[in-house]
Motif scaffolding. Structure first.
Motif, short mmCIF file in Angstrom:
data_model
loop_
_atom_site.label_atom_id
_atom_site.label_comp_id
_atom_site.label_asym_id
_atom_site.label_seq_id
_atom_site.Cartn_x
_atom_site.Cartn_y
_atom_site.Cartn_z
N MET A 139 0.82 -1.21 0.00
CA MET A 139 0.00 0.00 0.00
C MET A 139 0.86 1.26 0.00
SD MET A 139 -2.76 -1.36 -0.45
CE MET A 139 -3.60 0.21 -0.65
N ALA A 140 2.07 1.18 0.57
CA ALA A 140 2.98 2.34 0.49
C ALA A 140 3.37 2.60 -0.96
CB ALA A 140 4.22 2.10 1.35
N LEU A 141 3.70 1.53 -1.69
CA LEU A 141 4.01 1.69 -3.11
C LEU A 141 2.79 2.18 -3.89
CD1 LEU A 141 6.10 -1.57 -3.71
CD2 LEU A 141 6.96 0.77 -3.54
N ALA A 142 1.61 1.64 -3.54
CA ALA A 142 0.39 2.09 -4.20
C ALA A 142 0.13 3.56 -3.90
CB ALA A 142 -0.80 1.24 -3.75
N GLY A 143 0.42 3.98 -2.67
CA GLY A 143 0.24 5.38 -2.31
C GLY A 143 1.12 6.30 -3.14
N ILE A 144 2.36 5.87 -3.38
CA ILE A 144 3.25 6.67 -4.21
C ILE A 144 2.69 6.78 -5.62
CG2 ILE A 144 5.55 6.77 -5.25
CD1 ILE A 144 6.60 5.34 -2.74
N SER A 145 2.20 5.65 -6.15
CA SER A 145 1.63 5.66 -7.49
C SER A 145 0.39 6.55 -7.56
CB SER A 145 1.26 4.22 -7.90
OG SER A 145 0.64 4.19 -9.16
N VAL A 146 -0.46 6.46 -6.53
CA VAL A 146 -1.67 7.29 -6.48
C VAL A 146 -1.30 8.77 -6.43
CG1 VAL A 146 -3.62 7.95 -5.02
CG2 VAL A 146 -3.19 5.55 -5.50
N ALA A 147 -0.28 9.10 -5.64
CA ALA A 147 0.14 10.49 -5.52
C ALA A 147 0.68 11.02 -6.85
CB ALA A 147 1.19 10.63 -4.42
N LEU A 148 1.35 10.16 -7.61
CA LEU A 148 1.90 10.59 -8.91
C LEU A 148 0.80 10.82 -9.93
CD1 LEU A 148 5.01 8.22 -9.18
CD2 LEU A 148 5.02 10.69 -8.80
N GLY A 149 -0.34 10.15 -9.75
CA GLY A 149 -1.44 10.34 -10.68
C GLY A 149 -1.52 9.22 -11.71
N LEU A 150 -2.57 9.27 -12.51
CA LEU A 150 -2.84 8.20 -13.48
C LEU A 150 -1.72 8.08 -14.52
CD1 LEU A 150 -4.79 6.06 -14.57
CD2 LEU A 150 -5.95 7.87 -15.84
N ASP A 151 -1.29 9.19 -15.09
CA ASP A 151 -0.30 9.14 -16.17
C ASP A 151 1.09 8.75 -15.68
OD1 ASP A 151 -2.28 9.85 -17.90
OD2 ASP A 151 -1.77 11.97 -17.97
N ALA A 152 1.50 9.35 -14.56
CA ALA A 152 2.86 9.10 -14.08
C ALA A 152 2.95 7.84 -13.23
CB ALA A 152 3.35 10.30 -13.27
N GLY A 153 1.84 7.40 -12.63
CA GLY A 153 1.88 6.26 -11.74
C GLY A 153 1.35 4.99 -12.37
N ILE A 154 0.02 4.89 -12.46
CA ILE A 154 -0.61 3.65 -12.91
C ILE A 154 -0.17 3.29 -14.33
CG2 ILE A 154 -2.82 2.55 -13.42
CD1 ILE A 154 -4.06 4.27 -11.22
N LYS A 155 -0.13 4.27 -15.22
CA LYS A 155 0.22 3.98 -16.61
C LYS A 155 1.63 3.40 -16.72
CE LYS A 155 1.56 7.00 -19.73
NZ LYS A 155 1.63 8.07 -20.74
N ARG A 156 2.59 4.00 -16.05
CA ARG A 156 3.98 3.52 -16.15
C ARG A 156 4.14 2.15 -15.51
NH1 ARG A 156 7.38 9.13 -14.92
NH2 ARG A 156 6.71 10.23 -16.82
N LEU A 157 3.50 1.92 -14.36
CA LEU A 157 3.59 0.61 -13.73
C LEU A 157 2.95 -0.46 -14.63
CD1 LEU A 157 2.78 1.30 -9.96
CD2 LEU A 157 4.93 0.46 -10.91
N SER A 158 1.83 -0.12 -15.25
CA SER A 158 1.15 -1.08 -16.13
C SER A 158 2.02 -1.42 -17.34
CB SER A 158 -0.19 -0.51 -16.60
OG SER A 158 -1.04 -0.25 -15.50
N GLU A 159 2.65 -0.41 -17.92
CA GLU A 159 3.53 -0.66 -19.07
C GLU A 159 4.72 -1.52 -18.66
OE1 GLU A 159 2.60 3.51 -21.49
OE2 GLU A 159 4.36 3.35 -20.21
N PHE A 160 5.27 -1.26 -17.48
CA PHE A 160 6.40 -2.04 -16.98
C PHE A 160 5.99 -3.49 -16.77
CE2 PHE A 160 8.64 -3.61 -13.09
CZ PHE A 160 9.89 -3.80 -13.67
N ASN A 161 4.82 -3.70 -16.19
CA ASN A 161 4.39 -5.07 -15.92
C ASN A 161 4.01 -5.82 -17.19
OD1 ASN A 161 4.58 -6.36 -13.48
ND2 ASN A 161 2.38 -6.49 -13.18
N LEU A 162 3.47 -5.10 -18.18
CA LEU A 162 3.19 -5.75 -19.45
C LEU A 162 4.48 -6.23 -20.11
CD1 LEU A 162 1.14 -6.59 -21.57
CD2 LEU A 162 1.34 -4.32 -22.59
N PHE A 163 5.53 -5.44 -19.99
CA PHE A 163 6.84 -5.86 -20.51
C PHE A 163 7.32 -7.12 -19.80
CE2 PHE A 163 11.44 -5.75 -19.68
CZ PHE A 163 11.92 -5.96 -20.96
N LEU A 164 7.19 -7.16 -18.46
CA LEU A 164 7.60 -8.34 -17.70
C LEU A 164 6.74 -9.55 -18.08
CD1 LEU A 164 8.26 -6.96 -14.09
CD2 LEU A 164 9.93 -7.51 -15.86
N ALA A 165 5.44 -9.32 -18.31
CA ALA A 165 4.55 -10.42 -18.69
C ALA A 165 4.97 -11.02 -20.02
CB ALA A 165 3.11 -9.92 -18.75
N LEU A 166 5.28 -10.17 -20.98
CA LEU A 166 5.74 -10.66 -22.28
C LEU A 166 7.06 -11.42 -22.14
CD1 LEU A 166 4.90 -7.52 -24.46
CD2 LEU A 166 3.76 -9.76 -24.54
#
Length: 655
Positions: free
Chosen positions: A243-270
């Motif tokens: 939740m601390a990591l999630a809090g950092i992502s939430v504070a960064l906002g949708l574009d800087a937080g969730i979007k970048r984490l999602s792109e990173f995880n999609l790369f790891l998934a591939l």
């Protein structure tokens, strides 16, 4: 359609009629599950069992109707309508959009069930002998069925309803807007607040229980790979860290937080998917995956309606009906998040992108991991893998990777993915909860977004310690029954509104209803003349503005509230606005828009740099892509009146 966001509570930018009741209900529900975990779990389980016994047919029918509705919306003319104004463009690129869809919709489930579910179906099929070649074929077919089009169809239909009314009709991006076709303006009152409270409670329960169970897999993985202690204390610490990591992502906002984490995880998934595919029997995996896909598509209709009525089995309730209830209970959360990131896309593009692409990736993932694991057990005699899967689903993925080359690397990548998936689920959940409590706004103070992340974490910790996670999870799934009833009404309202929208667009007229000076030759002269910005603004000031003011005066004489705004200096526009309760907001705006080229043919009057301007008409739905430069006052008034007439027909048709 108004968007009332005026009810704030103290220093928090929340709708007090939603925020405080939600917290009170969550407190009561969590206290009940924590103080009496066994009794509450037993009661909710009885409720869930009753739903399985008496309403299985209803769940199957609802999911089938949703899939049919999605198909109709995507292949008919209704699919041309945008989730937003006609001139809007998507907020996110396709790769970013797909990454966020994947992370919010299915990501963590693939890590947990990618190996476990196919193997469990293989060993314990609904009918027939387990561990056989026929059981293997059936296992992959059932896994594809549970994780394929039906799941994404449920998410997509909720996202479509919310995105259409929020972005095209300016309603709040919360669950209440789905019910506008059913109750109209009452969504802005107690009914709408109750709907959003329901969504917050269900979403909080779902995310908190998933987080609680998820840390069990993270803890098991850390213990398996690094020898870390597997205990409640460690799991609480992992929740706090997540939740601390999630809090950092939430504070960064949708574009800087969730979007970048999602792109990173999609790369790891591939990366992980490719590694498993190449490390295993690649040709066999591809053959079995393609065959499983063909069987899935071929049996889609029969499987959809299969209730095992002539061969009763507990398997249906334990798997298929459980999944349908789980996807339905999660759909307010995932649907709202998908709607938030899909503004500007047509319905057809949305359906194809939000269903086929993530669904295709999901089935590929299940095919590669499931067929690899089954191949190890069926043809290579690795019965220990079967025993380990039945013993611990949380460790199934890590046990499976032991049989792969580079197993340590793949296990580390998997563990990182699990953690990041939980972070993205938590931060997107906090974003959705914040929007639900703030009348659809996501530009609230950072503290407020962090507050919801903390609420999710606290609920998970309390229930993990008290042993009430099962009760809350069952309660969340049981909530799918009343929600599905309301969802059917919302889908009916959406299709009705879309048909009226298409009819309204068909009635649009871009030809002056009265002749102008010079007749058709005058129109031809205007077509081949490319005015500059100053000429268009002079036309707006001298012709459009007086015409709209004259039209506005006539409306006021009939008791209609209307205003004309001269925004030529700020926005290059002249705008008429009419707002009437029950009839929505009507906008007729003329904007000076810059263009490049010579669309009317080889013009001798274009500017030196090939630029010209048009006096374009915009309505509430967006730009209408036609030019009224050179029209007379009478023509402009007739055009505005025609649009206003169709506007009234549309909104009165909704009532």
């Amino acid at each position: 359609m108004k968007n009332d966001s005026s009810r704030w509570s103290g220093f928090l930018q929340v709708d007090g009629a939603v925020f405080w009741p939600s917290l009170a209900l969550l407190l009561a529900l969590v206290a009940t599950a924590a103080l009496a975990p066994e009794a509450s779990s037993a009661w909710f389980q009885q409720l869930q069992d009753a739903i399985i016994v008496y309403a299985s047919w209803y769940y199957v029918l609802v999911v089938a109707l949703i899939l049919i509705a999605i198909g109709v919306l995507s292949i008919t003319r209704l699919g041309d309508i945008k989730l937003g104004p006609d001139h809007s463009v998507p907020d996110y690129s396709l790769p970013s959009w797909f990454a966020m869809l994947f992370a919010a919709g299915m990501g963590i489930g693939l890590m947990f069930f990618g190996v476990a579910e196919p193997v469990m179906h293989f060993l314990q099929p609904p009918h027939g002998e387990g561990g056989s070649a026929e059981a293997a074929r059936q296992a992959m077919q059932l896994t594809f069925f549970h994780w394929g089009l039906h799941a994404w169809g449920i998410y997509a239909i909720v996202a479509l309803v919310l995105g259409y009314f929020a972005f095209r009709h300016n309603l709040p991006l919360t669950l209440r807007s789905a019910f506008y076709p059913l109750v109209g303006e009452r969504i802005h009152g107690p009914f709408g607040a109750a709907v959003d409270v329901f969504a917050i409670v269900c979403t909080s329960c779902g995310i908190a229980t998933s987080l609680g169970y998820g840390v069990l897999q993270i803890n098991a993985g850390l213990g398996y790979l690094l020898g870390w202690e597997v205990s409640t204390t460690m799991q609480v610490l992992l929740i706090i860290g997540t939740m601390a990591l999630a809090g950092i992502s939430v504070a960064l906002g949708l574009d800087a937080g969730i979007k970048r984490l999602s792109e990173f995880n999609l790369f790891l998934a591939l990366l992980l998917l490719t590694g498993v595919l190449l490390a295993g029997p690649t040709v066999v995996i591809l053959q079995s995956t393609i065959q499983s896909l063909g069987v899935y598509v071929g049996d889609l209709v029969s499987k959809t309606f299969n209730l095992y009525a002539y061969e009763p089995t507990d398997w249906l309730g334990g798997w298929t009906i459980f999944y349908w209830g789980w996807w339905l209970s999660w759909s307010p959360f995932v649907g709202l998040f998908i709607a938030r990131i899909s503004r500007g896309r047509t319905i057809r593009e949305f359906v194809l992108g939000a269903m086929l692409v993530p669904c295709g990736f999901t089935l590929l993932w299940m095919g590669v991991f499931g067929n690899s694991a089954i191949e190890l057990i069926l043809h290579e005699g690795q019965s220990a893998l079967a025993d380990s899967v039945l013993d611990s689903q949380a460790l199934a993925l890590f046990h499976f990777l032991e049989y792969m080359p580079w197993s340590t690397l793949l296990s580390v990548v998997s563990l990182v993915m699990v953690i990041v998936f939980f972070v993205t689920s938590a931060d997107s959940g906090a974003l959705v909860l914040n929007m639900l409590s703030a009348h659809g706004r996501d530009d609230t103070p950072t503290f407020q977004r962090l507050l919801w992340a903390a609420v999710i974490g606290i609920i998970a910790i309390v229930l993990l310690i008290a042993g009430g996670l099962a009760a809350l999870q069952t309660a969340a799934i049981a909530s799918a029954l009343p929600f599905s009833v309301a969802l059917m009404g919302a889908v009916w309202g959406l299709t009705r509104a879309l048909r009226l929208d298409v009819a309204q667009r068909d009635m649009q007229s871009v030809t002056p209803l009265v002749p102008g000076p010079g007749g058709w030759r005058g129109r031809l002269d205007l077509l081949l003349k490319h005015p500059d910005d100053d000429e268009v603004k002079r036309f707006q000031r001298e012709v459009v503005l007086p015409a709209l003011r004259e039209f506005a005066k006539a409306l006021r004489d009939h008791g209609v509230g209307v205003q004309v705004k001269d925004a030529l200096r700020r926005a290059d526009s002249v705008r008429l606005e009419v707002s009437t309760d029950g009839e929505g907001e009507f906008v007729y705006e003329v904007i000076s828009r810059r263009h490049v080229g010579t669309p009317g043919g080889e013009s001798v009057e274009s500017s030196d740099n090939g630029e010209y301007h048009r006096a374009e008409v915009h309505l509430f739905q967006g730009g209408q892509d036609y030019d009224i430069m050179g029209w007379t006052r009478e023509q402009i008034i007739h055009d505005a009146l025609g649009h206003y007439e169709r506007h009234l027909q549309f909104h009165r048709g909704l009532q």
